[in-house]
Structures are given as C-alpha cells and as structure tokens.
Motif scaffolding. Structure first.
Motif, PDB file in Angstrom:
ATOM      1  N   TYR A 254      23.953 -47.560  38.334  1.00  0.00           N
ATOM      2  CA  TYR A 254      23.264 -48.123  37.171  1.00  0.00           C
ATOM      3  C   TYR A 254      21.983 -48.777  37.679  1.00  0.00           C
ATOM      4  O   TYR A 254      22.062 -49.783  38.394  1.00  0.00           O
ATOM      5  CB  TYR A 254      24.103 -49.218  36.496  1.00  0.00           C
TER       6      TYR A 254
ATOM      7  N   THR B  73      24.439 -51.586  29.129  1.00  0.00           N
ATOM      8  CA  THR B  73      25.498 -52.599  29.071  1.00  0.00           C
ATOM      9  C   THR B  73      26.032 -52.943  30.460  1.00  0.00           C
ATOM     10  O   THR B  73      26.420 -52.044  31.220  1.00  0.00           O
ATOM     11  CB  THR B  73      26.672 -52.053  28.212  1.00  0.00           C
TER      12      THR B  73
ATOM     13  N   HIS C 164      25.247 -38.050  30.861  1.00  0.00           N
ATOM     14  CA  HIS C 164      24.725 -38.094  29.493  1.00  0.00           C
ATOM     15  C   HIS C 164      23.258 -37.672  29.419  1.00  0.00           C
ATOM     16  O   HIS C 164      22.391 -38.469  29.027  1.00  0.00           O
ATOM     17  CB  HIS C 164      24.966 -39.455  28.832  1.00  0.00           C
TER      18      HIS C 164
ATOM     19  N   CYS D 104      22.997 -45.863  21.151  1.00  0.00           N
ATOM     20  CA  CYS D 104      23.620 -45.819  22.476  1.00  0.00           C
ATOM     21  C   CYS D 104      22.488 -45.665  23.484  1.00  0.00           C
ATOM     22  O   CYS D 104      21.331 -45.518  23.119  1.00  0.00           O
ATOM     23  CB  CYS D 104      24.576 -44.628  22.579  1.00  0.00           C
TER      24      CYS D 104
ATOM     25  N   GLY E  14      26.334 -48.131  22.439  1.00  0.00           N
ATOM     26  CA  GLY E  14      27.605 -47.461  22.698  1.00  0.00           C
ATOM     27  C   GLY E  14      28.161 -46.869  21.421  1.00  0.00           C
ATOM     28  O   GLY E  14      28.097 -47.495  20.360  1.00  0.00           O
TER      29      GLY E  14
HETATM   30  O1  DOR Z   1      25.507 -46.514  25.127  1.00  0.00           O
HETATM   31  C1  DOR Z   1      25.967 -46.856  26.209  1.00  0.00           C
HETATM   32  N1  DOR Z   1      27.028 -47.673  26.294  1.00  0.00           N
HETATM   33  N2  DOR Z   1      25.383 -46.413  27.322  1.00  0.00           N
HETATM   34  C2  DOR Z   1      25.731 -46.860  28.529  1.00  0.00           C
HETATM   35  O2  DOR Z   1      25.153 -46.442  29.492  1.00  0.00           O
HETATM   36  C3  DOR Z   1      26.757 -47.916  28.671  1.00  0.00           C
HETATM   37  C4  DOR Z   1      27.665 -47.919  27.541  1.00  0.00           C
HETATM   38  C5  DOR Z   1      28.527 -49.141  27.475  1.00  0.00           C
HETATM   39  O3  DOR Z   1      29.107 -49.534  28.484  1.00  0.00           O
HETATM   40  O4  DOR Z   1      28.654 -49.711  26.379  1.00  0.00           O
END
Ligand code: DOR
Ligand code: ZN
Length: 347
Positions: free
Chosen positions: A101, A107, A174, A218, A264
């Motif tokens: 990351y 997140t 992704h 997301c 997310g």
């Molecule tokens: O949309 C996302 N949610 N992308 C991410 O890279 C992390 C994930 C999360 O952990 O909520």
C-alpha cells in the motif's frame, strides 16, 4: 432453465476485517468461494508472520459450521518489514503474498510504504524465494488527479520497479483503467492483474450523477466508460493474466454515509450472480470459469478447486438482502442496478 457449472471460484483480493464485522461477513464469501487472498489492512495492520497466523486463526474460528474455506494470508509491507520473517512465512506455507500500500493511498494505508527504496531488501528476498507482491497501484501525490493515479503509478513506480527487479512476481490489483490492462498485456511475464466485480459494472457516473452515492465509492475510484469496457474485454478474454479479485470491502453504513465516507464496496453476497450477468451480456459465459476459478490458481501456483458450483438462470430475479446486518452495524450490499437472474444453487 439455463444452468452453468464451474469449478468452485476463488477470490484473489478480499477484505474480511476483524471482530464483529468478520463474524458477520465471512459466510458471504465461504458460501461460494473456496479460497481468498485476505487483505492485511486491519487496525493495526497484519505486519508479521505472527500477526498473520493469529488473524488466520480468527478467520477460521469465525467460519460458519461446515464451511470449508481457506484464507490465503498476506503481510502488509512496511519500510521495516524483516526479510527473514517474510521468508519464514512463505516457507511455513502461511503467507501467499505481500501487499504494497503506498502510504495514504486508501483505507488504513498510513503505515504503508513512502519510500520504496527502503523496502528493496524485502522485495529482493521475495524475488529470490518466488513470493508475489500484490500492489495497490495508485500514486498518492496531491498534485496527481485522482482519476490519473493508476496510470501515473504504472509509469513512475511499477515500471521502474519491474525493470529493477524483473524476477519479482507482481499482481496489479483491482485494475481500473485501459492503461493498466494495456500495460499488463504488453508485459513479458511476471505480471498479472485482478479485476473487481463492481468495476465491470459501474463507471464514475454511478458515484456522481443525480447525487453523491457513497456505496459506489471505492479506491481505485471507478473511471470513465471506456475504461470499464477495457476491463470487460480483458475479463472475458480468457487471457490467463486476468482473474477475479472482488476487493469486497465492508464498512458499516454510518462510515460510508457521512461527510467523509470510507472507500469500499461490499460485493461478496452477490458477486457470482453479477459476474454471470456480465459474462452473459458479453456472450462469454464460457469464459467465466477461467476468470473466477482457473487463471488465479495458475498465477499463484495452486491447483484449481476440484469441487464445483452451479448457477441457474431463474425467471424471477434474486432477492438479495439490501444490507448485511452485523454485530457492528449494517453493511450495504452492492446494487448492480439491474435485476440478477443468475443465482448460485445453494447446497
Ligand atoms: O475501496 C477500497 N476499500 N479500496 C481499498 O484499497 C481498500 C478498501 C478498504 O479496505 O476499505
Ligand atoms: Zn482492497
């Protein structure tokens, strides 16, 4: 009635969280999927082999009775990750991949990597022992537009890293852009990409047209329509470098429906129904098994599952619950905005 039988699928990118959320969501994955790569971005993150072993035990303990499901554990790469610990994790069979990351990308990524040079000793060891690196491929520099962050990451981080360490096996997770798809296709090996369910279905209009819709937000954020079409073409192509990683990422509703909502989308409940719909729409139902059940295992050096699942196309659309209730609160289930006629036949 149309039916479709596939080898049991795997999810090559999944967030299960911990505690009451883990307890509430795990059954939605273990119902249909045999294995999943489990993201390590807990608070605090899963950094060491010892952390990963304890987290794996909590996942197994949360499984519904009788479900057979194998969590494939990952470590959260930091600038202080110990190469020996990583090697031990791989040798013991516990660790399937290490996750990069970029700090601040998404997140719980603040403990991630700021300076990739500092992680080179671990990456070199991973290349040596054949342990894949899973990458959240977005730069975080404020001057780069959020819709361009994947393309800029490829150019400024991923490509230089691959030139520096060509033996390192990298999963670009992704993928959301045509740039990402083209880059993977043009590579001469050691690179593959996972694609989510929701990025095959929504473009950025879903988030922004007619009001802000947090349950379609997301990261990486959904892009323009031409990118969605490129993702679809890759997913249905049968090309072994592309496979399913749902990135199903549960957040309780109050944390999504607020002034600064979390990124997310929770798709574990209806992913197989959504994918059958998409592949049928593309006249490619015969390629669904490669995407969900064959290409991923080959990439990660595992055998495809022996068991199968069957989907049926029913006249009546499925009645999925709009929310998954958990001990921590409700989690909104992804709404693909079309009726889902394909359903997994539950045993
Ligand atoms: O949309 C996302 N949610 N992308 C991410 O890279 C992390 C994930 C999360 O952990 O909520
Ligand atoms: Zn993720």
């Amino acid at each position: 009635m149309k039916t479709l039988t596939l080898r049991r699928p795997d999810d090559w990118h999944l967030h299960l969280r911990d505690g009451a959320i883990l307890q509430g969501v795990i059954g939605d994955t273990s119902r249909h999927f045999a294995r999943a790569i489990i993201m390590p971005n807990l608070v605090p993150p899963v950094v060491t082999t010892t952390d990963a072993r304890a987290y794996r035990d909590r996942i197994i303990a949360a499984l519904p009775n009788g479900d057979r499901f194998e969590p494939l554990m990952t470590l959260y790469l930091t600038e202080h990750t110990d190469p020996d610990d990583v090697e031990e994790g791989k040798k013991s069979g516990l660790i399937t991949a290490v996750k990069l990351y970029p700090a601040g990308a998404t997140t719980n990524s603040h403990g991630g990597v700021r300076d990739l040079d500092k992680a080179m000793p671990v990456l070199e060891r991973m290349a040596k022992i054949g342990l894949p690196l899973c990458v959240h491929g977005e730069v975080t520099t404020p001057d780069v537009d959020i819709f361009d962050r994947e393309a800029v990451f490829i150019e400024t981080v991923l490509d230089p890293l691959r030139k520096r360490l060509p033996e390192l096996k990298i999963t670009m997770e992704h993928v959301t852009t045509a740039d990402g798809i083209d880059y993977i296709k043009s590579s001469k090996g050691n690179l593959a990409g996972s694609i989510t369910t929701h990025h095959l279905i929504i473009n950025r209009n879903a988030i922004l047209v007619g009001g802000i819709r947090p349950h379609y937000y997301c990261l990486p954020v959904a892009k323009r329509e031409n990118h969605r079409l490129a993702l679809r073409a890759a997913a249905i192509s049968g090309d072994a470098r592309f496979f399913l990683g749902t990135d199903s990422a549960p957040h309780v509703d109050p944390l999504k429906e607020c002034a600064c909502g979390c990124a997310g989308i929770y798709t574990s409940v209806n992913t197989m129904s959504c994918l059958a719909h998409v592949f049928e729409e593309e006249n490619a139902l015969d390629k669904l098994e490669a995407f969900t059940s064959l290409n991923g295992p080959v990439w990660y050096g595992l055998k495809p599952n022996e068991e199968t699942i069957t989907l049926e196309k029913r006249d009546e659309p499925a009645n999925f619950p709009p929310k998954r209730e958990t001990g921590a609160g409700p989690i909104t289930v992804f709404d693909p905005m079309f009726p889902l006629h394909w359903q997994v036949v539950e045993k």
